[in-house]
Scaffold this motif. Structure first.
Motif, short mmCIF file in Angstrom:
data_model
loop_
_atom_site.label_atom_id
_atom_site.label_comp_id
_atom_site.label_asym_id
_atom_site.label_seq_id
_atom_site.Cartn_x
_atom_site.Cartn_y
_atom_site.Cartn_z
N LEU A 186 0.83 -1.21 0.00
CA LEU A 186 0.00 0.00 0.00
C LEU A 186 0.86 1.25 0.00
O LEU A 186 0.59 2.21 -0.75
N GLY A 187 1.92 1.26 0.81
CA GLY A 187 2.81 2.41 0.86
C GLY A 187 3.49 2.67 -0.47
O GLY A 187 3.59 3.81 -0.93
N CYS A 188 3.94 1.60 -1.11
CA CYS A 188 4.61 1.73 -2.42
C CYS A 188 3.64 2.23 -3.49
O CYS A 188 3.99 3.09 -4.31
N VAL A 189 2.41 1.67 -3.48
CA VAL A 189 1.41 2.08 -4.48
C VAL A 189 1.03 3.54 -4.31
O VAL A 189 0.96 4.30 -5.29
N LEU A 190 0.80 3.97 -3.08
CA LEU A 190 0.42 5.36 -2.83
C LEU A 190 1.57 6.31 -3.17
O LEU A 190 1.35 7.38 -3.74
N ALA A 191 2.79 5.91 -2.82
CA ALA A 191 3.94 6.75 -3.13
C ALA A 191 4.13 6.87 -4.64
O ALA A 191 4.33 7.96 -5.17
N GLY A 192 4.05 5.73 -5.33
CA GLY A 192 4.20 5.75 -6.78
C GLY A 192 3.08 6.51 -7.47
O GLY A 192 3.30 7.24 -8.43
N GLY A 193 1.85 6.33 -6.95
CA GLY A 193 0.71 7.04 -7.52
C GLY A 193 0.83 8.55 -7.36
O GLY A 193 0.50 9.31 -8.28
N PHE A 194 1.33 8.99 -6.20
CA PHE A 194 1.49 10.42 -5.96
C PHE A 194 2.55 11.01 -6.91
O PHE A 194 2.32 12.06 -7.52
N VAL A 195 3.67 10.33 -7.03
CA VAL A 195 4.75 10.82 -7.90
C VAL A 195 4.30 10.85 -9.36
O VAL A 195 4.63 11.76 -10.11
N ALA A 196 3.49 9.84 -9.76
CA ALA A 196 3.01 9.79 -11.15
C ALA A 196 1.96 10.86 -11.42
O ALA A 196 1.88 11.39 -12.53
N THR A 197 1.17 11.19 -10.41
CA THR A 197 0.09 12.16 -10.59
C THR A 197 0.59 13.59 -10.50
O THR A 197 0.12 14.47 -11.23
N TYR A 198 1.55 13.82 -9.62
CA TYR A 198 2.07 15.17 -9.42
C TYR A 198 3.56 15.19 -9.73
O TYR A 198 4.40 14.98 -8.84
N PRO A 199 3.93 15.38 -11.00
CA PRO A 199 5.34 15.38 -11.39
C PRO A 199 6.13 16.42 -10.60
O PRO A 199 5.70 17.57 -10.45
#
Length: 230
Positions: free
Chosen positions: A64-77
């Motif tokens: 969950l931590g990895c997915v949320l971290a990756g999702g945030f970085v992908a959504t907000y460059p």
């Protein structure tokens, strides 16, 4: 109850059998089949989210931590590599050191998450999340199917391990893994009912399309060759 190794093995094997069946029926692509198998395997760990010292909760919150971290970085460059590392690490740390301990403190093992109601909640949340991510209705329903299947396999295994075949007796834990609803914790049970109701309400707009999707699956499955002809 069954241990972590047994749960992850059972959910992976059963999900692989279902995923390859869908692949052979041309209902999903190779990549979609792999993703569904992964979802089903991890769903086999969901009921153990309430076990504070289990390997399952460590795995799931790490993912969950990895997915949320990756999702945030992908959504907000972000503008620099350092800012990417700091934000991703901060989000992962927040999940692991804040969200996980809070979740552990408010849950009891073999409580509300070891119930059919919890399985329905996980199933609907999986379907809704898939739709929110922009997947097709067919794939979103398959996500729900694999979440349901993986979670249910977990409960069935725990109930099977509550029966001691060697000594011909039923352990005291029998019935605690696969209850319909856990009324010992009414607030949590009501929250689960609320999430299930919200999931059904969200899917209401798709109700007329769901039978068409299911019929399409059925027609493709009926054309599947199970045993080769010689």
């Amino acid at each position: 109850m069954a241990n972590f190794s047994t749960h992850i093995t059972a959910s992976t094997v059963s999900s692989a059998m279902l995923g390859t069946t869908l692949l052979a029926s041309h209902i999903v692509t190779m990549s979609e089949s792999f993703l569904l198998i992964l979802i089903g395997a991890l769903s086999g760990l969901l009921p153990d989210l309430d076990a504070d010292d289990s390997t399952s909760i460590g795995w799931l919150f790490s993912i969950l931590g990895c997915v949320l971290a990756g999702g945030f970085v992908a959504t907000y460059p972000l503008s620099s590599l350092l800012s990417v590392w700091l934000c991703a690490g901060g989000i992962y740390g927040l999940v692991w050191f804040l969200v996980k301990p809070i979740f552990e403190s408010i849950t009891v093992h073999r409580g509300s998450l070891h119930s059919i109601l919890a399985v329905l909640m996980f199933t609907l949340l999986g379907c809704v999340c898939a739709l929110q991510l922009g997947t097709t209705l067919s794939f979103s329903l398959l996500v729900a199917l694999f979440v349901f299947f993986g979670s249910l396999v977990h409960l069935l295994l725990d109930e099977c391990y509550s029966v001691d075949l060697a000594n011909n007796r039923i352990k005291s834990s029998f019935g605690s893994a696969m209850k319909i609803i856990d009324i010992r914790y009414p607030f949590i049970a009501l929250s689960q009912l609320g999430l299930v109701g919200a999931g059904y309400y969200y899917l209401y707009q798709h109700y007329t399309q769901i039978p068409t999707v299911v019929v399409n699956w059925y027609e493709k499955l009926m054309q599947l060759t199970i045993v080769p002809s010689f």
